[in-house]
Design an enzyme around this catalytic site. Structure first.
Site, PDB file in Angstrom:
ATOM      1  N   LEU A 530       0.830  -1.205   0.000  1.00 10.91           N
ATOM      2  CA  LEU A 530       0.000   0.000   0.000  1.00 10.91           C
ATOM      3  C   LEU A 530       0.860   1.248   0.000  1.00 10.91           C
ATOM      4  O   LEU A 530       0.434   2.315  -0.402  1.00 10.91           O
ATOM      5  CB  LEU A 530      -0.900   0.008   1.240  1.00 10.91           C
ATOM      6  CG  LEU A 530      -1.990  -1.049   1.294  1.00 10.91           C
ATOM      7  CD1 LEU A 530      -2.642  -1.062   2.658  1.00 10.91           C
ATOM      8  CD2 LEU A 530      -3.033  -0.764   0.229  1.00 10.91           C
ATOM      9  N   GLY A 531       2.070   1.111   0.503  1.00 16.06           N
ATOM     10  CA  GLY A 531       2.938   2.274   0.566  1.00 16.06           C
ATOM     11  C   GLY A 531       4.151   1.962   1.414  1.00 16.06           C
ATOM     12  O   GLY A 531       4.254   0.882   1.999  1.00 16.06           O
ATOM     13  N   GLY A 533       6.415   3.567   4.512  1.00 16.76           N
ATOM     14  CA  GLY A 533       6.514   4.633   5.499  1.00 16.76           C
ATOM     15  C   GLY A 533       7.919   4.706   6.048  1.00 16.76           C
ATOM     16  O   GLY A 533       8.815   4.002   5.576  1.00 16.76           O
ATOM     17  N   VAL A 538       3.988  -1.140   3.973  1.00 15.36           N
ATOM     18  CA  VAL A 538       2.658  -1.492   4.466  1.00 15.36           C
ATOM     19  C   VAL A 538       1.953  -2.313   3.389  1.00 15.36           C
ATOM     20  O   VAL A 538       2.016  -1.970   2.205  1.00 15.36           O
ATOM     21  CB  VAL A 538       1.835  -0.233   4.761  1.00 15.36           C
ATOM     22  CG1 VAL A 538       0.500  -0.601   5.372  1.00 15.36           C
ATOM     23  CG2 VAL A 538       2.597   0.680   5.691  1.00 15.36           C
ATOM     24  N   ASP A 648       6.232  12.505  14.187  1.00 13.07           N
ATOM     25  CA  ASP A 648       6.267  12.509  12.729  1.00 13.07           C
ATOM     26  C   ASP A 648       4.887  12.807  12.154  1.00 13.07           C
ATOM     27  O   ASP A 648       4.362  12.063  11.333  1.00 13.07           O
ATOM     28  CB  ASP A 648       6.802  11.157  12.216  1.00 13.07           C
ATOM     29  CG  ASP A 648       7.291  11.255  10.774  1.00 13.07           C
ATOM     30  OD1 ASP A 648       7.410  12.388  10.258  1.00 13.07           O
ATOM     31  OD2 ASP A 648       7.545  10.202  10.172  1.00 13.07           O
TER      32      ASP A 648
END
Ligand code: NAG
Ligand code: NAG
Ligand code: NAG
Ligand code: NAG
Ligand code: NAG
Ligand code: NAG
Ligand code: NAG
Ligand code: NAG
Ligand code: NAG
Ligand code: NAG
Length: 808
Positions: A530-531, A533, A538, A648
């Site tokens: 999904l991405g 980080g 993820v 963050d």
């Protein structure tokens, strides 16, 4: 020189037996050759004498197998028909092993004319056999092709050069002197799992105590050169992964025999047996073992007992209220030694029947039947009053109470935890039965509670009649009741969704511990990313047969941290519940592999929405998002127990759920990177562009650092652009400076996206809040509480000063 000489000698002997069986070498075994336990020969040695095949002493009799000849102790590496009783020769019972002319290796016991076939070729006829120097006993056909080999039928050991094929299994021995089937096994599964289990369990994930990640169709191979245990791709025959590091670093010319064995207590070890200068093997050296702590072997102690180390050996002791099922076999678990009083109505225990025993520093891996946050005193009380609770484990860090139904399993003493365990023990009559008769029940189950029924026949009849009458109306009632209940639950669920920041029911607080393999399956082998980080990638996944979508974060770049600290940290994150925080559903921590399991957020991140999407949120939606994020941060800073600094905050870490509610993700993880949040950090965390100035100044970091990042996000949200954008005019490149300029010159309309309908008052408020939040001086920045009040228009906002103290 001497060692080279030995090596050459060994080599030539080796080539003799490998390549030229027809020559008369000691390892050539022709048809008709035979062995017997008490008369010579009792075994066939390999060419160099390292290994022997034949009869060895086991208990009061003999077994047939292969052993490595040691200086003071031989090491059995293979046993034929391991579960057969030992062979006891006597004057009227001649025991003999013969390689018969029909090509079968047959064990005969004269007395009963019993025949046991040790090895037979299903495929062509045998013409000779040989005990090889690798430790492999083989049968050959006339063409000198191997048609049977002991390497294909391993027991608890594989030797250097040997493989454990897909679907293969090693099973431990019962004891050091009895090589029949023991209690633990290592499976090289076809689905790619290499896993160790206790033999008596269902092989579910929670029972696996060593389960390194591998891929499908791998075989396990022990390298004969250096003792390295590798996984080999069965198709390409390439090394896929190395399990135990670099292997032997002392590769002198001395011949060395390597072996990997599932030990009696379930520990997997790689051993090296080195040749001494005088040509005999020295005592073995342990090169590697897994698990390192023998008490980590699940099932090393039976039910209702706990594992503790004594002299680095696991020892099993009974938990309060139980006695050994078999005193001579303490690993077999313990049985409850009291009778259980009846449970009073409503599932509440009559507390006067019970005592609570307390023990410190225990741990167990079973998933709790019930888990909630409470004080130690409440935990103690809660178990005492709960009919289903046999024991409760209280974690002092985080005030977590885990209640467990008996019987308990996988319990161990662990001095690194700070736990208090409460055991509920009845004061009532002792059960005397089954104390010594439990020996053949390896995993004893507690005797069922004794229920005394005093009712007479008459009463029963009346009851039956009444019941018959009642049942009909009950069914009707139940059906309507069920629907009413369901509607209530639905309504309650909606209520809790709306009022997410109110307290939730205890059950909602439970967080699951997943196994790595469970997650591997849930994400279909980490297929859909999904991405990425700051902590790792993820992946999308699904639980409950695809019904519940999840996002699984695979952590990388963590500080070296124990599993226990990690678990404690996860528990503390798991206790944060807020509708504006992405919910942590569970985690997995096996070895260095750490996974976090979050609820899935279907509408992506705020960054996608602001910087990528075709359409931008309306002004009201923007205000809603700002308030959502502010509330989430307020909860982290002030309302949750552990006061978390996010470190963050950025649009990438703000996710949108299906109803376009904004939720903060990745909170609490900063701690995993920086163990002590209150001190000054040495390294900068977070993301450039959102970092508060104090990060660069080596001054302590407080919650105000998050307020700064929030301010930047707020301005980005207002203007739908990044804080730093080099595609615009020079004076607009840095958003925060540009916003302040527009604010001072009362030209805020310049900030909005063309054609956007904006409430001027509301725009000014958002900008003012943003500018207050990004003040260089942390003390000037408002708390998140004030931010929430200001954004909602509840308190007035004064004119913010220039954010930077230096000139703009
Ligand atoms: C060959 O081996 C057999 C027994 O296996 C033995 O009787 C014979 O003497 C050996 N011959 C030589 C030449 O060593
Ligand atoms: C080890 O094996 C050798 C060869 O078979 C045998 O002579 C010796 O007795 C064995 N040693 C022990 C301790 O069993
Ligand atoms: C039969 O023997 C051949 C070699 O002669 C071998 O390649 C094959 O795997 C054997 N088959 C079985 C079922 O053992
Ligand atoms: C065994 O180890 C040696 C030495 O490191 C290496 O050269 C060899 O390729 C290894 N064999 C296999 C099958 O991995
Ligand atoms: C194993 O080898 C085959 C053939 O080269 C390859 O297609 C496959 O991807 C390999 N498997 C793994 C897990 O590397
Ligand atoms: C081999 O050497 C060891 C010491 O290194 C000694 O204890 C042992 O007795 C020797 N064995 C033989 C067979 O000479
Ligand atoms: C039950 O077992 C525990 C632990 O072994 C022991 O302390 C206790 O005295 C036993 N109780 C009875 C009633 O035998
Ligand atoms: C608990 O048991 C005792 C003894 O049988 C009895 O006197 C008492 O009333 C019981 N209490 C409850 C709450 O049931
Ligand atoms: C737990 O509760 C029991 C019974 O209520 C009490 O005797 C004991 O002192 C309590 N233990 C702790 C550690 O609170
Ligand atoms: C235990 O087993 C023995 C025989 O195995 C039997 O005679 C005895 O009655 C048993 N004792 C109990 C308390 O069940």
């Amino acid at each position: 020189m001497a060692s080279i000489g030995i090596a050459i000698l060994l080599f030539s002997l080796y080539s003799l037996c490998e390549g030229a069986p027809h020559k008369n070498s000691s390892s050539y075994i022709g048809l008709g050759s035979s062995l017997s336990p008490e008369t010579h020969p009792s075994s066939w040695p390999s060419a160099s004498g390292l290994f022997e095949f034949g009869f060895y002493q086991q208990g009061s009799g003999f077994a047939v197998g292969i052993w490595l000849v040691g200086e003071d102790r031989n090491t059995t590496v293979w046993t034929a028909n391991r579960d057969d009783p030992p062979l006891v020769p006597s004057p009227d019972n001649t025991v003999q092993l013969q390689l018969r002319n029909d090509g079968k290796l047959v064990l005969t016991s004269e007395q009963g004319h019993e025949k046991h076939i040790i090895a037979s070729a299903t495929n062509g006829s045998v013409s000779s056999a040989s005990m090889l120097d690798s430790g492999n006993f083989v049968l050959y056909n006339e063409k000198h092709e191997v048609i049977w080999e002991s390497f294909n039928h391993p027991t608890d050991t594989i030797l250097g050069g040997q493989t454990l094929p897909v679907g293969g299994q090693l099973i431990s021995s019962l004891s050091d002197d009895d090589h029949s089937t023991g209690r633990f096994h290592l499976n090289m599964q076809a689905d790619g799992n290499l896993a160790m289990y206790s033999a008596k369990t269902e092989n579910s994930d929670i029972d696996a105590y060593w389960n390194p990640y591998t891929a499908q169709n791998m075989k396990l191979y022990l390298n004969a050169t250096n003792g390295v245990l590798t996984l080999i791709n069965t198709t390409s025959l390439e090394v896929y992964d190395v399990i135990n590091g670099d292997g032997d670093d002392d590769l002198a010319n001395n011949p060395t025999v390597y072996r990997v064995t599932v030990g009696v207590n379930g520990v997997l070890r790689v051993y090296s047996h080195k040749m001494g200068a005088n040509g005999t093997l020295q005592a073995p050296i342990i090169m590697w073992s897994k698990p390192e702590d023998p008490c980590d072997v699940r099932g090393v102690c039976g039910l209702n007992s706990y594992c503790t180390l004594s002299d680095n050996q696991p020892d099993c002791l009974c938990l309060p209220g139980s006695d050994y099922a078999d005193l001579n076999r303490r690993t077999m678990g313990c049985l409850r030694n009291y009778s259980q009083p009846q449970c009073a109505a409503g599932g509440k225990e009559n507390t006067s029947f019970y005592d609570i025993f307390t023990m410190e520093n225990l741990a167990w891996v079973d998933t709790p039947d019930f888990q909630a946050k409470m004080t130690m005193e409440q935990c103690n009380r809660s178990c005492l009053e709960d009919c289903n609770c046999g024991a409760a484990l209280f974690h002092k860090e985080g005030n977590n109470c885990m209640k467990q139904k008996p019987p308990l399993r996988y319990v161990r003493r662990d001095l690194t935890t700070s736990t208090t365990a409460f055991f509920k023990v009845s004061k009532l009559t002792t059960i005397t039965e089954s104390k010594n008769n439990g020996s053949n029940k390896p995993f004893p189950v507690n005797p069922p509670p004794t229920v005394v029924i005093r009712s007479k026949k008459v009463i029963v009849q009346i009851l039956v009649l009444t019941l018959g009458l009642i049942i009909f109306s009950c069914v009707a009632l139940a059906i309507s009741g069920f629907y009413i209940f369901k509607m209530r639950v639905l309504r309650y669920k909606r209520l809790t969704e709306v009022n997410g920041d109110l307290g939730l029911a205890d059950e909602e607080l439970t967080m699951r511990v997943f196994s790595y393999n469970e997650m591997k399956r849930a994400t279909n082998g980490f297929k859909q990313e999904l991405g990425k980080g700051s902590f790792g990638a993820v992946y999308k996944g699904a639980l409950n047969k695809g019904k519940k979508l999840i996002a699984v974060k695979r952590l990388e770049k963590l500080v070296e941290e124990g599993e226990r600290e990690f678990r404690a940290e996860m528990q503390s994150i798991g206790r944060t519940h807020h509708k504006n925080l992405v919910r942590l559903l569970g985690y997995s921590a096996e070895g260095s592999k750490r996974l976090l399991v979050y609820e899935y957020m279907s509408n992506g991140s705020l960054a996608d929405l602001l910087f990528k999407a075709e359409w931008h949120p309306t002004w009201d939606e923007k205000v809603g998002i700002a308030v959502d994020v502010a509330r989430g941060l307020l909860y982290l800073h002030e309302e949750c127990k552990s006061h978390i600094i996010h470190c963050d905050i950025k649009p990438q870490n703000i996710l949108m759920d299906e109803f376009w509610n904004a939720k903060i993700s990745d909170f609490g993880l900063a701690k995993l990177l920086m163990p002590d949040q209150t001190r000054t950090f040495t390294g900068i965390r977070g993301t450039r562009g959102y970092l508060a100035p104090e990060w660069h100044k080596n001054t302590p970091i407080s919650v105000k650092a998050d307020v700064y990042s929030f301010g930047i996000v707020l301005l980005e949200l207002v203007c739908c652009r990044r804080n730093l954008d080099v595609t615009v005019r020079d004076e607009e490149i840095i958003l925060s400076s540009w916003v302040y300029k527009c604010f001072v010159s009362r030209e805020l309309h310049k900030l909005t996206v063309g054609g956007e309908e904006v409430n001027k008052k509301s725009l000014e408020n958002m900008v003012k809040v943003g500018l207050w939040c990004i003040q260089d001086e942390p003390a000037l920045r408002p708390s998140m509480k004030s931010v929430v009040l200001m954004l909602q228009g509840i308190t007035d906002i004064s004119i913010p000063p220039c954010p930077t103290t230096t000139s703009m």
